[in-house]
Design a protein around this motif. Structure first.
Motif, PDB file in Angstrom:
ATOM      1  N   ASP A   1       0.803  -1.217   0.000  1.00  0.00           N
ATOM      2  CA  ASP A   1       0.000   0.000   0.000  1.00  0.00           C
ATOM      3  C   ASP A   1       0.842   1.276   0.000  1.00  0.00           C
ATOM      4  N   VAL A   2       2.144   1.139  -0.192  1.00  0.00           N
ATOM      5  CA  VAL A   2       3.033   2.301  -0.187  1.00  0.00           C
ATOM      6  C   VAL A   2       2.645   3.273  -1.306  1.00  0.00           C
ATOM      7  N   VAL A   3       2.835   4.554  -1.038  1.00  0.00           N
ATOM      8  CA  VAL A   3       2.565   5.598  -2.032  1.00  0.00           C
ATOM      9  C   VAL A   3       3.902   6.222  -2.412  1.00  0.00           C
ATOM     10  N   GLU A   4       4.138   6.330  -3.719  1.00  0.00           N
ATOM     11  CA  GLU A   4       5.365   6.957  -4.195  1.00  0.00           C
ATOM     12  C   GLU A   4       5.128   8.445  -4.422  1.00  0.00           C
ATOM     13  N   GLU A   5       6.091   9.231  -3.991  1.00  0.00           N
ATOM     14  CA  GLU A   5       6.047  10.676  -4.172  1.00  0.00           C
ATOM     15  C   GLU A   5       7.365  11.128  -4.790  1.00  0.00           C
TER      16      GLU A   5
END
Length: 147
Positions: free
Chosen positions: A52-56
């Motif tokens: 569920d990691v979000v890349e920024e």
């Protein structure tokens, strides 16, 4: 009316995450050497540890992985790929992965040099611990009241 705003916000976040992922893809290709390969490997391990990691993409070109706050950043330099954990000082590191930024009160980092192997199991455990720490801090924040 509120539902339309929520949907718009959600799609804007998804668009931002998609473009951040594309920028990270671009950085990996642009490096075209061991640093790009290492950044790609680290990225894959982060996603395995936290699906569920979000890349920024922040600070004019730094890949950032978030889940209830920043987990870590992936900076590339001439001699190292640096994985900086935003709250690393609060994490247990039984495998001794942290080898940089050890003197600060908050962050800790892992400098990876060309030819070095990653302890993948230990890194994924560290990532999961960072996610758990972020989640525990997020739960303690009081809910915002609407109205």
């Amino acid at each position: 009316m509120k539902k339309a705003v929520a949907a718009k916000t959600s799609s804007a976040k998804e668009t931002g995450a998609a473009s951040a992922s594309k920028l990270i893809d671009g950085r990996i290709k642009e490096l075209a050497d061991w640093r790009g390969q290492m950044l790609a490997r680290i990225r894959a391990l982060i996603k395995q540890a936290d699906p569920d990691v979000v890349e920024e993409w922040k600070w004019r070109g730094v890949p950032v992985w978030e889940h209830d706050g920043i987990i870590c950043t992936g900076e590339t330099y001439k001699e190292v790929v640096k994985l900086t954990f935003a709250k690393g000082a609060a994490l247990d590191d039984p495998s001794g992965l942290f080898n940089s930024s050890l003197d600060g009160n908050v962050r800790r980092a892992i400098d990876i040099r060309e030819g070095e192997k990653i302890d993948e199991k230990a890194l994924k455990a560290l990532i999961r611990a960072a996610v758990e720490l972020n989640a525990s801090k997020a739960k303690k924040k009081p809910a915002k009241r609407s109205g």
